[in-house]
Scaffold this active site. Structure first.
Site, PDB file in Angstrom:
ATOM      1  N   GLU A 228      37.592  -2.390  29.197  1.00  0.00           N
ATOM      2  CA  GLU A 228      36.941  -1.906  27.975  1.00  0.00           C
ATOM      3  C   GLU A 228      37.922  -2.186  26.849  1.00  0.00           C
ATOM      4  O   GLU A 228      38.943  -1.518  26.716  1.00  0.00           O
ATOM      5  CB  GLU A 228      36.611  -0.415  28.097  1.00  0.00           C
ATOM      6  CG  GLU A 228      35.652   0.079  27.021  1.00  0.00           C
ATOM      7  CD  GLU A 228      36.352   0.659  25.807  1.00  0.00           C
ATOM      8  OE1 GLU A 228      36.518  -0.094  24.812  1.00  0.00           O
ATOM      9  OE2 GLU A 228      36.733   1.829  25.851  1.00  0.00           O
ATOM     10  N   CYS A 262      37.545   2.421  19.463  1.00  0.00           N
ATOM     11  CA  CYS A 262      36.927   1.125  19.746  1.00  0.00           C
ATOM     12  C   CYS A 262      35.478   1.087  19.289  1.00  0.00           C
ATOM     13  O   CYS A 262      34.980   0.033  18.894  1.00  0.00           O
ATOM     14  CB  CYS A 262      37.002   0.825  21.244  1.00  0.00           C
ATOM     15  SG  CYS A 262      38.675   0.603  21.864  1.00  0.00           S
TER      16      CYS A 262
END
Length: 454
Positions: A228, A262
């Site tokens: 990720e 993010c």
């Protein structure tokens, strides 16, 4: 060498934790390897009871744990409490639903009976970031351990106290010795741990450059990996959007955790029909943010986690302005102690500028102008990243069609991008591969074994 824990709001050194030598590391790897068979053999119902107890302890210690987060990486204290609450929710969710996700799946075939059974892979190494120092760890560890795997955590170097606190929580919840350990090692030692035959898989949340290194090491040793990575999520405002609601959500989505997320909205793509009005309302919300001590309720803009990260962000901003971007507000470090950066908006961002293609990991929003809806979609997908994205429209069907066309792992209509234990989470393109959370996440690190019986 030592990990140094520094309060980013004041610059005060909180603690130093020595790096482990090779002997200490090998001893812990062996301890986890020794614990792995017994943990895998523990019935899933027993593992679920410990996960549930873990959630209870998180709630009991919520305030103390939140202070550790805020002092070590600078998160607003209210957001830190929310992070602990979310970890507890994750424990509840998997304690309740996880055993069903792992149940044998009967399938039709030419056998008398055939099925898929889900069995643990072994030990998972997790390389985790500082920005959500508990949540990022728990969303790997809870499903991974419930599935019967053991866990190794290599946390970010600036949050060693968070790393040790997490290990202690698993011990206090009653997990057997060696089922979860935090490794006090540097980044240079990660590749050797991935290569170690006592480790079967690796997961990383971090930058795309770190992801490439971990993926290469995992591939060289034929080990499963989930990545990720970074994101530059589009926040698209169409001409029929609720501008007040969108502008309010835009401030939260961009500046939550000081913009260090993010899945924060980073690229605000505005169709020309509403760009002026939206930007006025967005600017007002941004300028209302109050920088200050993240331990106080009055502060709404925390410091960045480290001064070097603030300096790197400012270089991206300055370079973009030199190439023609407009500083609407902020766009400067704040004077005084701590790693504070002004809440900022950059308008008229164009291709070729650092702000256009790079991830700005801090409290800076960039604005892209779109001629129409089709141009907005083109701009949204013109990115090397593909983590999340959202679109705002009064027409739910139009919004859904736009969301389906976004090149990302999770798309939201009339809501900011967020992670939820019930929904799979992950990206595409340079935002990584694999999924965390939900049924999909718990099945990333299991052997889906076919059994055929006649």
């Amino acid at each position: 060498m030592a990990f140094t824990s520094v309060n980013p709001a004041t610059g005060e050194t909180l603690a130093e934790v020595a790096y482990w030598d090779a002997t200490r590391l090998d001893s812990v790897l062996q301890q986890v390897a020794d614990a792995t068979p017994g943990w895998a053999a523990t019935p899933v119902e027993g593992r679920a009871l410990l996960i549930r107890r873990l959630g209870e302890i998180l709630r009991e210690q919520r305030d103390q744990l939140a202070v550790i987060i805020t002092r070590e990486m600078g998160k607003l204290i209210g957001e830190a409490r929310g992070e602990i609450d979310k970890c507890a929710w994750l424990c509840d969710y998997y304690a309740e639903s996880g055993p069903g996700f792992l149940a044998d799946e009967l399938l039709e075939s030419d056998a008398t009976r055939s099925m898929v059974v889900y069995q643990p892979l072994g030990t998972i190494l997790a390389v985790m970031p500082w920005n959500f120092p508990f949540w990022q760890v728990f969303r790997f560890a809870v499903p991974g351990l419930l599935a019967g795997n053991t866990g190794l955590l290599k946390h970010a170097s600036n949050v060693p106290q968070c790393a040790k606190s997490i290990e202690n929580l698993f011990i206090e919840a009653g997990f057997p010795e060696g089922v979860f350990r935090s490794l006090m090692i540097g980044a240079s030692q990660v590749e050797s741990v991935i290569a170690d035959p006592r480790v079967q898989a690796v997961t990383l949340t971090g930058s795309d450059s770190a992801g490439r290194k971990v993926a290469a090491a995992a591939g060289a040793h034929l080990k499963k990996s989930v990545l990720e990575l970074g994101g530059s999520d589009p926040f698209v405002v169409l001409k029929d959007a609720d501008l007040d609601g969108a502008a309010k959500a835009a401030v939260t989505s961009r500046f939550l955790n000081g913009g260090q997320s993010c899945i924060a909205a980073k690229r605000f793509i505005l169709v020309d029909d509403v760009a002026k009005i939206f930007l006025e309302r967005f600017k007002a919300g941004v300028e209302a943010l109050v920088p200050g001590d993240p331990m106080t309720a009055q502060a709404t803009l925390p410091p960045m986690a480290r001064t070097d990260l603030r300096d790197d962000l400012h270089k991206q901003v300055v370079a973009s302005i030199e190439q023609g971007a407009e500083a609407v507000t902020g766009c400067r470090p704040l004077e005084g102690e701590g790693a504070f950066y002004a809440a900022s908006i950059l308008d008229r961002v164009k291709p070729g500028m650092p702000a256009y293609a790079e991830e700005l990991f801090g409290p800076v929003a960039i604005v892209l102008r779109a001629r129409d809806e089709a141009d907005a979609l083109r701009l949204a997908n013109d990115s090397p990243f593909g983590l999340g994205g959202c679109v705002w429209s009064a027409d739910a069907q139009r919004g859904e069609a736009f969301a389906r066309a976004l090149e990302c792992g999770c798309a939201f209509v009339n809501g900011m991008v967020k992670s939820d234990p019930r929904l799979p989470f992950g990206g595409i393109k340079q935002s990584g591969y694999g999924r965390e959370l939900s049924r999909h996440g718990i099945r990333e690190f299991v052997n889906a074994k076919t059994i055929w019986i006649r």
